[in-house]
Design a protein around this motif. Structure first.
Motif, PDB file in Angstrom:
ATOM      1  N   ASP A 100      97.040  18.638  89.703  1.00 57.75           N
ATOM      2  CA  ASP A 100      95.595  18.817  89.551  1.00 57.75           C
ATOM      3  C   ASP A 100      95.341  20.266  89.143  1.00 57.75           C
ATOM      4  OD1 ASP A 100      92.867  18.968  89.657  1.00 57.75           O
ATOM      5  OD2 ASP A 100      92.693  18.560  91.806  1.00 57.75           O
ATOM      6  N   ARG A 101      95.287  20.486  87.851  1.00 61.25           N
ATOM      7  CA  ARG A 101      95.172  21.841  87.318  1.00 61.25           C
ATOM      8  C   ARG A 101      93.725  22.339  87.236  1.00 61.25           C
ATOM      9  NH1 ARG A 101     100.232  22.789  84.841  1.00 61.25           N
ATOM     10  NH2 ARG A 101     101.422  20.855  84.540  1.00 61.25           N
ATOM     11  N   SER A 102      92.779  21.576  87.752  1.00 57.44           N
ATOM     12  CA  SER A 102      91.359  21.870  87.534  1.00 57.44           C
ATOM     13  C   SER A 102      90.955  23.262  88.022  1.00 57.44           C
ATOM     14  CB  SER A 102      90.487  20.808  88.213  1.00 57.44           C
ATOM     15  OG  SER A 102      90.793  20.714  89.600  1.00 57.44           O
ATOM     16  N   ALA A 103      91.592  23.766  89.083  1.00 57.78           N
ATOM     17  CA  ALA A 103      91.238  25.089  89.598  1.00 57.78           C
ATOM     18  C   ALA A 103      91.684  26.212  88.672  1.00 57.78           C
ATOM     19  CB  ALA A 103      91.855  25.291  90.985  1.00 57.78           C
ATOM     20  N   HIS A 104      92.588  25.903  87.722  1.00 62.73           N
ATOM     21  CA  HIS A 104      93.114  26.915  86.808  1.00 62.73           C
ATOM     22  C   HIS A 104      92.578  26.738  85.385  1.00 62.73           C
ATOM     23  CE1 HIS A 104      96.819  28.136  89.444  1.00 62.73           C
ATOM     24  NE2 HIS A 104      95.694  28.086  90.117  1.00 62.73           N
ATOM     25  N   ALA A 105      91.412  26.095  85.274  1.00 60.95           N
ATOM     26  CA  ALA A 105      90.697  25.962  83.994  1.00 60.95           C
ATOM     27  C   ALA A 105      91.592  25.504  82.853  1.00 60.95           C
ATOM     28  CB  ALA A 105      90.024  27.288  83.632  1.00 60.95           C
ATOM     29  N   PRO A 106      92.183  24.317  82.931  1.00 65.50           N
ATOM     30  CA  PRO A 106      93.058  23.861  81.844  1.00 65.50           C
ATOM     31  C   PRO A 106      92.287  23.662  80.547  1.00 65.50           C
ATOM     32  CG  PRO A 106      92.597  22.070  83.375  1.00 65.50           C
ATOM     33  CD  PRO A 106      92.033  23.316  83.997  1.00 65.50           C
ATOM     34  N   ARG A 107      92.817  24.186  79.469  1.00 67.87           N
ATOM     35  CA  ARG A 107      92.194  24.092  78.153  1.00 67.87           C
ATOM     36  C   ARG A 107      93.244  23.696  77.119  1.00 67.87           C
ATOM     37  NH1 ARG A 107      88.475  24.386  80.992  1.00 67.87           N
ATOM     38  NH2 ARG A 107      86.615  25.727  80.909  1.00 67.87           N
ATOM     39  N   ILE A 108      92.793  22.989  76.099  1.00 63.46           N
ATOM     40  CA  ILE A 108      93.621  22.711  74.932  1.00 63.46           C
ATOM     41  C   ILE A 108      93.195  23.657  73.824  1.00 63.46           C
ATOM     42  CG2 ILE A 108      94.249  21.029  73.170  1.00 63.46           C
ATOM     43  CD1 ILE A 108      95.379  20.357  75.895  1.00 63.46           C
ATOM     44  N   VAL A 109      94.149  24.429  73.324  1.00 61.14           N
ATOM     45  CA  VAL A 109      93.924  25.256  72.133  1.00 61.14           C
ATOM     46  C   VAL A 109      94.551  24.489  70.977  1.00 61.14           C
ATOM     47  CG1 VAL A 109      94.331  27.477  71.017  1.00 61.14           C
ATOM     48  CG2 VAL A 109      93.981  27.368  73.508  1.00 61.14           C
ATOM     49  N   PRO A 151      96.115  48.670  80.592  1.00 65.93           N
ATOM     50  CA  PRO A 151      94.684  48.886  80.379  1.00 65.93           C
ATOM     51  C   PRO A 151      93.845  47.741  80.947  1.00 65.93           C
ATOM     52  CG  PRO A 151      95.905  49.457  78.394  1.00 65.93           C
ATOM     53  CD  PRO A 151      96.895  48.828  79.342  1.00 65.93           C
ATOM     54  N   GLY A 152      92.998  48.076  81.921  1.00 65.20           N
ATOM     55  CA  GLY A 152      92.070  47.096  82.471  1.00 65.20           C
ATOM     56  C   GLY A 152      92.605  46.219  83.570  1.00 65.20           C
ATOM     57  N   ALA A 153      93.879  46.340  83.935  1.00 59.03           N
ATOM     58  CA  ALA A 153      94.441  45.452  84.950  1.00 59.03           C
ATOM     59  C   ALA A 153      95.591  46.117  85.691  1.00 59.03           C
ATOM     60  CB  ALA A 153      94.924  44.136  84.325  1.00 59.03           C
ATOM     61  N   LEU A 154      95.794  45.676  86.912  1.00 56.08           N
ATOM     62  CA  LEU A 154      96.948  46.065  87.707  1.00 56.08           C
ATOM     63  C   LEU A 154      97.912  44.885  87.755  1.00 56.08           C
ATOM     64  CD1 LEU A 154      94.879  47.826  90.465  1.00 56.08           C
ATOM     65  CD2 LEU A 154      96.485  48.967  88.942  1.00 56.08           C
ATOM     66  N   VAL A 155      99.196  45.168  87.777  1.00 60.64           N
ATOM     67  CA  VAL A 155     100.212  44.123  87.695  1.00 60.64           C
ATOM     68  C   VAL A 155     100.814  43.915  89.082  1.00 60.64           C
ATOM     69  CG1 VAL A 155     102.320  43.352  86.546  1.00 60.64           C
ATOM     70  CG2 VAL A 155     100.677  44.789  85.317  1.00 60.64           C
ATOM     71  N   ILE A 156     100.802  42.657  89.534  1.00 56.29           N
ATOM     72  CA  ILE A 156     101.267  42.350  90.878  1.00 56.29           C
ATOM     73  C   ILE A 156     102.389  41.312  90.854  1.00 56.29           C
ATOM     74  CG2 ILE A 156      98.948  42.818  91.789  1.00 56.29           C
ATOM     75  CD1 ILE A 156      98.680  39.783  92.308  1.00 56.29           C
ATOM     76  N   GLU A 157     103.096  41.238  91.969  1.00 58.10           N
ATOM     77  CA  GLU A 157     104.013  40.143  92.265  1.00 58.10           C
ATOM     78  C   GLU A 157     103.417  39.383  93.444  1.00 58.10           C
ATOM     79  OE1 GLU A 157     107.095  39.494  90.562  1.00 58.10           O
ATOM     80  OE2 GLU A 157     106.030  40.909  89.251  1.00 58.10           O
ATOM     81  N   ASP A 158     103.244  38.089  93.279  1.00 55.45           N
ATOM     82  CA  ASP A 158     102.734  37.241  94.350  1.00 55.45           C
ATOM     83  C   ASP A 158     103.868  36.322  94.786  1.00 55.45           C
ATOM     84  OD1 ASP A 158     101.528  35.461  96.049  1.00 55.45           O
ATOM     85  OD2 ASP A 158      99.839  35.019  94.739  1.00 55.45           O
ATOM     86  N   PRO A 159     104.327  36.421  96.027  1.00 55.88           N
ATOM     87  CA  PRO A 159     105.478  35.610  96.436  1.00 55.88           C
ATOM     88  C   PRO A 159     105.142  34.151  96.754  1.00 55.88           C
ATOM     89  CG  PRO A 159     104.751  36.983  98.264  1.00 55.88           C
ATOM     90  CD  PRO A 159     103.931  37.384  97.073  1.00 55.88           C
ATOM     91  N   TRP A 160     103.855  33.773  96.617  1.00 55.09           N
ATOM     92  CA  TRP A 160     103.462  32.395  96.952  1.00 55.09           C
ATOM     93  C   TRP A 160     102.847  31.724  95.738  1.00 55.09           C
ATOM     94  CZ3 TRP A 160      98.959  29.363  97.348  1.00 55.09           C
ATOM     95  CH2 TRP A 160      99.118  28.160  98.064  1.00 55.09           C
ATOM     96  N   THR A 161     103.142  30.443  95.545  1.00 54.28           N
ATOM     97  CA  THR A 161     102.556  29.660  94.461  1.00 54.28           C
ATOM     98  C   THR A 161     101.975  28.370  95.013  1.00 54.28           C
ATOM     99  OG1 THR A 161     104.700  28.615  93.983  1.00 54.28           O
ATOM    100  CG2 THR A 161     104.110  30.576  92.697  1.00 54.28           C
ATOM    101  N   HIS A 162     100.939  27.872  94.347  1.00 51.90           N
ATOM    102  CA  HIS A 162     100.250  26.643  94.761  1.00 51.90           C
ATOM    103  C   HIS A 162     100.717  25.510  93.856  1.00 51.90           C
ATOM    104  CE1 HIS A 162      96.210  24.436  95.621  1.00 51.90           C
ATOM    105  NE2 HIS A 162      97.201  23.969  96.343  1.00 51.90           N
ATOM    106  N   THR A 163     101.796  24.875  94.241  1.00 51.78           N
ATOM    107  CA  THR A 163     102.437  23.860  93.410  1.00 51.78           C
ATOM    108  C   THR A 163     101.492  22.727  93.038  1.00 51.78           C
ATOM    109  OG1 THR A 163     104.590  24.382  94.391  1.00 51.78           O
ATOM    110  CG2 THR A 163     104.364  22.247  93.302  1.00 51.78           C
ATOM    111  N   ALA A 164     100.652  22.305  93.964  1.00 49.57           N
ATOM    112  CA  ALA A 164      99.767  21.162  93.709  1.00 49.57           C
ATOM    113  C   ALA A 164      98.785  21.425  92.574  1.00 49.57           C
ATOM    114  CB  ALA A 164      99.001  20.801  94.981  1.00 49.57           C
ATOM    115  N   ALA A 165      98.514  22.701  92.287  1.00 55.49           N
ATOM    116  CA  ALA A 165      97.588  23.062  91.218  1.00 55.49           C
ATOM    117  C   ALA A 165      98.302  23.371  89.907  1.00 55.49           C
ATOM    118  CB  ALA A 165      96.750  24.272  91.639  1.00 55.49           C
TER     119      ALA A 165
END
Length: 357
Positions: A41-50, A304-318
């Protein structure tokens, strides 16, 4: 350095509806690929077709499914189909138009065109939670000048070891921890020393890092003297955890870990990164994942405009994978909002400096 700026590609960007895919998309996408797109269910990550129109205007010549965590500065290509180079060029052009920092590409199918299109491979994870799923490979293309060095990616193997993992990733990135020594035993050992059962609060984490690496300067930033991250527990369980947090403060004073009570700002984070330090940052996952729970991430780079992070957790269901969580650019304002932890409204971080001679 990134390759020369792409030629703009005429494309159409539409929402992806897994229940009723566009007819032109169904004619272009192999059944197995479409099933992978529908599996989460990718809906929380705004799935788009380009999509790129074909010469006749009736069908598409190329298309890509793209997603991204909310409040971030990247796009992720889940798959590109049809004329793959054209699809990828269209995604990169779309990302540039949105002022994003980066495009990633999940490596469900390894494509020899990846390098020619300006993407470089990501290092595969050292470890992941057994519940996590993701591609065996991933690639990234930065859309700015400059370089962000890549730390190893390590997915926390429990629901509670994010603080320990971010510290270990920071020290591996700094060259203070050999990658072959970065394993589950190291994760659980550092967590055991830092934990407030089961979470790691800032002072306890800072003290544990200093004990593990005595030559690494450590500063804790915490804008309250009260015990933190306890509101979800009954009163009697808050009390003994508060005792442990006070003990951590006493230990910090004994071993020389300063506790800075000034409010944390992204300017402070950028300044630390400019000194080649690492910032373990306490955030809420509400904006990125929809869960208002405290969580540790590692800030290790700036663009420029962003900080780069490492996130050790992922939401597989999304449909969230290590490719999302690794080398993840987040706009400064977004990360600033994430770093205020409800309901206490606290801000906390641990800065690990460069090793003393």
């Amino acid at each position: 350095m990134p390759p020369p700026r792409d030629t703009s590609v005429k494309s159409t960007v539409i929402p992806f509806d897994p229940a009723a895919p566009n007819a032109r998309l169904r004619r272009l996408v192999h059944h197995d690929v479409l099933e992978r797109w529908r599996a989460a269910d990718r809906s929380a990550h705004a799935p788009r077709i380009v999509a790129v129109p074909g010469g006749d205007g009736d069908d598409w010549a190329a298309a890509a499914l793209v997603t991204a965590r909310p409040h971030t500065a990247y796009l992720k290509i889940v798959d590109a189909v049809g004329d793959v180079p054209t699809a990828v060029e269209a995604v990169v052009s779309h990302a540039r138009d949105r002022g994003l920092a980066q495009v990633k590409w999940e490596g469900w199918t390894v494509n020899p065109e990846v390098a020619a299109l300006g993407f470089v491979p990501l290092s595969v994870p050292l470890a992941q939670d057994a519940e996590s799923s993701g591609p065996g490979a991933g690639h990234v293309r930065w859309l700015h000048d400059g370089e962000v060095t890549e730390p190893p990616y390590y997915g926390q193997t429990t629901h509670f070891t994010c603080g320990a993992v971010t510290a270990l990733v920071a020290q591996a990135h700094a060259g203070e921890l050999a990658r072959e020594s970065f394993d589950r035993r190291a994760e659980l050992t550092l967590w055991r020393d830092a934990t407030n059962f089961p979470a790691c609060e800032p002072v306890g984490l800072g003290v544990a890092v200093r004990r593990a690496w005595p030559s690494s300067p450590v500063t804790v930033l915490l804008d309250t003297e009260r015990p933190v991250l306890l509101d979800q527990y009954p009163q009697d369980e808050q009390e003994w955890r508060a005792v442990l947090q006070r003990a951590s403060r006493e230990e910090a004073g004994r071993i020389g870990v300063p506790i800075d009570s000034h409010p944390l700002s992204m300017t402070t984070v950028r300044s630390a990164l400019g000194r080649r330090e690492h910032v373990l940052l306490l955030v809420s996952l509400a904006d990125m994942q929809g869960f208002d729970v405290p969580h540790w991430v590692l800030c290790h780079g700036a663009v420029p405009g962003a900080l780069v992070i490492e996130d050790p957790w992922t939401h597989t269901a999304a449909g969230d994978t290590w490719v999302d969580a690794h080398l993840l650019p987040v706009p400064d304002l977004s990360l600033d909002a994430m770093s205020t932890i409800s309901p206490d409204r606290i801000r906390g971080a641990v800065i690990i400096g460069r090793t003393e001679a």
